[in-house]
Design an enzyme around this catalytic site. Structure first.
Site, PDB file in Angstrom:
ATOM      1  N   PRO A  77      21.388 -50.003 -12.844  1.00  0.00           N
ATOM      2  CA  PRO A  77      22.487 -50.948 -12.323  1.00  0.00           C
ATOM      3  C   PRO A  77      22.437 -51.926 -13.455  1.00  0.00           C
ATOM      4  O   PRO A  77      21.574 -52.763 -13.632  1.00  0.00           O
ATOM      5  CB  PRO A  77      21.968 -51.635 -11.028  1.00  0.00           C
ATOM      6  CG  PRO A  77      20.409 -51.298 -10.972  1.00  0.00           C
ATOM      7  CD  PRO A  77      20.411 -49.975 -11.809  1.00  0.00           C
ATOM      8  N   THR A  78      23.750 -52.304 -13.906  1.00  0.00           N
ATOM      9  CA  THR A  78      23.799 -53.522 -14.990  1.00  0.00           C
ATOM     10  C   THR A  78      25.296 -54.017 -14.660  1.00  0.00           C
ATOM     11  O   THR A  78      26.102 -53.103 -14.183  1.00  0.00           O
ATOM     12  CB  THR A  78      23.995 -52.616 -16.377  1.00  0.00           C
ATOM     13  OG1 THR A  78      24.849 -51.811 -16.479  1.00  0.00           O
ATOM     14  CG2 THR A  78      22.585 -52.434 -16.903  1.00  0.00           C
ATOM     15  N   SER A 106      25.983 -52.000  -9.365  1.00  0.00           N
ATOM     16  CA  SER A 106      25.436 -53.226  -9.342  1.00  0.00           C
ATOM     17  C   SER A 106      26.178 -54.240  -8.328  1.00  0.00           C
ATOM     18  O   SER A 106      27.546 -53.845  -8.255  1.00  0.00           O
ATOM     19  CB  SER A 106      25.320 -53.820 -10.582  1.00  0.00           C
ATOM     20  OG  SER A 106      25.085 -55.476 -10.736  1.00  0.00           O
ATOM     21  N   TYR A 130      21.420 -57.653  -4.682  1.00  0.00           N
ATOM     22  CA  TYR A 130      20.873 -59.085  -4.697  1.00  0.00           C
ATOM     23  C   TYR A 130      21.208 -59.543  -3.571  1.00  0.00           C
ATOM     24  O   TYR A 130      22.377 -59.743  -3.008  1.00  0.00           O
ATOM     25  CB  TYR A 130      21.537 -59.964  -5.971  1.00  0.00           C
ATOM     26  CG  TYR A 130      21.297 -59.475  -7.386  1.00  0.00           C
ATOM     27  CD1 TYR A 130      19.976 -59.389  -7.863  1.00  0.00           C
ATOM     28  CD2 TYR A 130      22.282 -59.132  -8.084  1.00  0.00           C
ATOM     29  CE1 TYR A 130      19.552 -58.970  -9.172  1.00  0.00           C
ATOM     30  CE2 TYR A 130      22.130 -58.594  -9.539  1.00  0.00           C
ATOM     31  CZ  TYR A 130      20.694 -58.707 -10.078  1.00  0.00           C
ATOM     32  OH  TYR A 130      20.364 -58.122 -11.206  1.00  0.00           O
ATOM     33  N   THR A 156      16.709 -55.090  -5.697  1.00  0.00           N
ATOM     34  CA  THR A 156      16.288 -55.793  -6.847  1.00  0.00           C
ATOM     35  C   THR A 156      15.166 -56.885  -6.663  1.00  0.00           C
ATOM     36  O   THR A 156      15.823 -57.986  -5.902  1.00  0.00           O
ATOM     37  CB  THR A 156      17.288 -56.267  -8.022  1.00  0.00           C
ATOM     38  OG1 THR A 156      17.981 -54.996  -8.358  1.00  0.00           O
ATOM     39  CG2 THR A 156      16.593 -56.916  -9.152  1.00  0.00           C
ATOM     40  N   LYS A 219      13.233 -52.214  -6.643  1.00  0.00           N
ATOM     41  CA  LYS A 219      13.230 -52.097  -7.934  1.00  0.00           C
ATOM     42  C   LYS A 219      12.585 -53.501  -8.652  1.00  0.00           C
ATOM     43  O   LYS A 219      13.089 -54.591  -8.268  1.00  0.00           O
ATOM     44  CB  LYS A 219      14.779 -52.078  -8.383  1.00  0.00           C
ATOM     45  CG  LYS A 219      14.850 -52.339 -10.045  1.00  0.00           C
ATOM     46  CD  LYS A 219      16.674 -52.110 -10.413  1.00  0.00           C
ATOM     47  CE  LYS A 219      16.917 -52.206 -11.960  1.00  0.00           C
ATOM     48  NZ  LYS A 219      16.688 -53.548 -12.375  1.00  0.00           N
ATOM     49  N   HIS A 243      13.635 -55.444 -15.678  1.00  0.00           N
ATOM     50  CA  HIS A 243      14.872 -55.902 -15.647  1.00  0.00           C
ATOM     51  C   HIS A 243      15.374 -55.857 -17.178  1.00  0.00           C
ATOM     52  O   HIS A 243      16.191 -56.872 -17.871  1.00  0.00           O
ATOM     53  CB  HIS A 243      14.952 -57.334 -15.267  1.00  0.00           C
ATOM     54  CG  HIS A 243      16.189 -57.516 -14.462  1.00  0.00           C
ATOM     55  ND1 HIS A 243      16.228 -57.612 -13.039  1.00  0.00           N
ATOM     56  CD2 HIS A 243      17.564 -57.961 -14.868  1.00  0.00           C
ATOM     57  CE1 HIS A 243      17.529 -57.767 -12.851  1.00  0.00           C
ATOM     58  NE2 HIS A 243      18.235 -58.038 -13.909  1.00  0.00           N
ATOM     59  N   ARG A 246      14.605 -58.975 -19.445  1.00  0.00           N
ATOM     60  CA  ARG A 246      15.551 -60.185 -19.388  1.00  0.00           C
ATOM     61  C   ARG A 246      14.894 -61.222 -18.369  1.00  0.00           C
ATOM     62  O   ARG A 246      15.524 -62.386 -18.193  1.00  0.00           O
ATOM     63  CB  ARG A 246      16.974 -59.753 -18.663  1.00  0.00           C
ATOM     64  CG  ARG A 246      17.645 -58.746 -19.896  1.00  0.00           C
ATOM     65  CD  ARG A 246      18.743 -58.039 -19.254  1.00  0.00           C
ATOM     66  NE  ARG A 246      19.837 -58.546 -18.807  1.00  0.00           N
ATOM     67  CZ  ARG A 246      20.755 -59.087 -19.768  1.00  0.00           C
ATOM     68  NH1 ARG A 246      20.842 -58.713 -20.862  1.00  0.00           N
ATOM     69  NH2 ARG A 246      21.996 -59.616 -19.307  1.00  0.00           N
ATOM     70  N   GLY A 275      13.836 -48.930 -18.664  1.00  0.00           N
ATOM     71  CA  GLY A 275      13.415 -49.686 -19.656  1.00  0.00           C
ATOM     72  C   GLY A 275      13.009 -48.855 -20.886  1.00  0.00           C
ATOM     73  O   GLY A 275      12.013 -48.208 -20.916  1.00  0.00           O
ATOM     74  N   GLY A 276      13.902 -49.132 -21.977  1.00  0.00           N
ATOM     75  CA  GLY A 276      13.310 -48.424 -23.111  1.00  0.00           C
ATOM     76  C   GLY A 276      13.420 -46.947 -23.322  1.00  0.00           C
ATOM     77  O   GLY A 276      13.265 -46.501 -24.468  1.00  0.00           O
ATOM     78  N   ARG A 278      15.216 -44.206 -25.085  1.00  0.00           N
ATOM     79  CA  ARG A 278      16.076 -44.125 -26.133  1.00  0.00           C
ATOM     80  C   ARG A 278      16.393 -42.553 -26.615  1.00  0.00           C
ATOM     81  O   ARG A 278      17.124 -42.516 -27.580  1.00  0.00           O
ATOM     82  CB  ARG A 278      15.785 -45.156 -27.170  1.00  0.00           C
ATOM     83  CG  ARG A 278      15.869 -46.455 -26.915  1.00  0.00           C
ATOM     84  CD  ARG A 278      17.202 -47.091 -26.713  1.00  0.00           C
ATOM     85  NE  ARG A 278      17.358 -48.493 -26.281  1.00  0.00           N
ATOM     86  CZ  ARG A 278      16.795 -48.932 -25.263  1.00  0.00           C
ATOM     87  NH1 ARG A 278      17.094 -48.152 -24.149  1.00  0.00           N
ATOM     88  NH2 ARG A 278      17.246 -50.444 -25.125  1.00  0.00           N
ATOM     89  N   GLY A 297      19.909 -48.231 -18.842  1.00  0.00           N
ATOM     90  CA  GLY A 297      20.787 -49.584 -18.655  1.00  0.00           C
ATOM     91  C   GLY A 297      21.681 -49.733 -20.066  1.00  0.00           C
ATOM     92  O   GLY A 297      22.959 -49.557 -20.113  1.00  0.00           O
TER      93      GLY A 297
END
Length: 348
Positions: A77-78, A106, A130, A156, A219, A243, A246, A275-276, A278, A297
């Site tokens: 979720p972004t 999101s 949220y 979250t 999350k 996150h 962030r 996260g991360g 790639r 994300g």
């Protein structure tokens, strides 16, 4: 320019997105140490590949809470996808459906839940929540998501307050006037994020449970203590997440936190990670350390910035191909063969 790997999409997005949008998506908290560590931590994990293992037939499918997906990558979720592409989350949903993976929409979408559902009927979608001070707003969103066929609720947990992202402060970041947080129209003024409820506790999982039959995934878990509490409070899944770096700068990379969370839950709930990620080999490392699936994300946003739905599909196809190749070269013909034996941490 041929798009060969995810960093090609990152370079494109950085070049062509408006600076304020790029800075918002790229931002980490404070010095961005945790954001950067999310990526660097993968470089300290090495494979122990096995040879002569017949990888002529590959099966990269897996299941999320019983639903089959084409490979173990989903879309995290972004917020604010229209900053990357005019069709926003509708394009994201369509790309996820085309690739047969899970998309977590999101609370801070720039399309409504109805629009997201209509864009990709019959696809695997979860809704990220949220909890706001106005609980009626959150209750309405949860019940609406369930009615629209979303199949999971992702709470979250790591945002009682918004982390300090320096570029957003410098830029005075706000959504452009023509964009809205569509699911929260009228609920409060856009970007007054202080209306998040910082009093949320574990007991609120019982409140959520009273509102919905959907499985609850939490999350933002990074420790064994919180992983054990999550299991005790009856969640069905945990997303190990910081996150995207962030929130609290100086926390662990998610791939490093994954190990203690997996050990704590002992298979009682499914554990995922974001996260991360790639490269396809990053996905393989996360699965080897116990993740059932990973979620991307920022790379999803880069794909949108490149060519909308088509660009995001391209990002996902590259990850899929790299994952399949990494599995084969490591000696695994199916996801069920991936395990802790496949990796070692480098000795510094």
């Amino acid at each position: 320019m041929a798009m060969v790997c995810l960093s090609d999409f990152e370079a494109y997005a950085k070049k062509y997105l408006p600076k304020i949008a790029w800075d918002f998506f790229a931002a980490g908290a404070d010095d961005c140490s945790t954001r950067d560590e999310n990526i660097l931590a993968y470089k300290r994990i090495h494979f122990r590949p096995r040879m002569l293992r017949d990888v002529s037939m590959m099966d990269i499918r897996t299941k999320l809470l019983g639903t089959e997906i084409s490979f173990p990558v989903g879309i995290a979720p972004t917020g604010f996808h229209q900053l990357a592409w005019p069709d926003g989350e509708k394009s994201t949903a369509r790309a996820a459906k085309a690739m047969n993976i899970c998309y977590i929409a999101s609370t801070y979408s720039t399309c409504t839940l109805e629009e997201i559902s209509a864009a990709a009927p019959g696809s695997l979608r979860w809704f990220q929540l949220y909890i706001h001070r106005n609980r009626a707003v959150s209750q309405q969103l949860v019940q609406q998501a369930e009615a629209l066929g979303f199949q999971g609720l992702v709470l979250t947990a790591d945002l009682p307050y918004t982390g300090k992202r320096r570029d957003d402060v410098r830029n005075g970041f706000r959504l452009p006037p023509h964009m809205q947080l569509k699911n929260l129209e009228g609920a409060f003024e856009v970007c007054k994020m202080s209306l998040l409820d910082p009093s949320v506790t574990w007991n609120d999982i019982y409140w959520l449970r009273s509102l919905t039959h959907l499985p609850i995934i939490i999350k933002g878990i990074l420790t064994k203590e919180d992983a054990e509490l999550a299991v005790r409070h009856g969640v069905q899944g945990i997303i190990v997440s910081n996150h995207g770096g962030r929130q609290l700068d100086g926390g662990p990379a998610t791939i490093d936190a994954l190990v203690e969370v997996v050990e704590a839950v002992q298979g009682r709930v499914e554990v995922y990670l974001d996260g991360g990620i790639r490269k396809g080999s990053d996905v393989l490392k996360a699965l080897a350390l116990g993740a059932k699936c990973v979620f991307i994300g920022r790379p999803a946003l880069w794909g949108l910035a490149y060519k909308g739905e088509e660009g995001l599909q391209e990002v996902l196809r590259i990850l899929q191909d790299e994952f399949r190749l990494s599995m084969a070269l490591a000696g695994c013909a199916s996801v069920s063969e991936i395990g802790r034996h496949l990796v070692q941490f480098s000795k510094l």
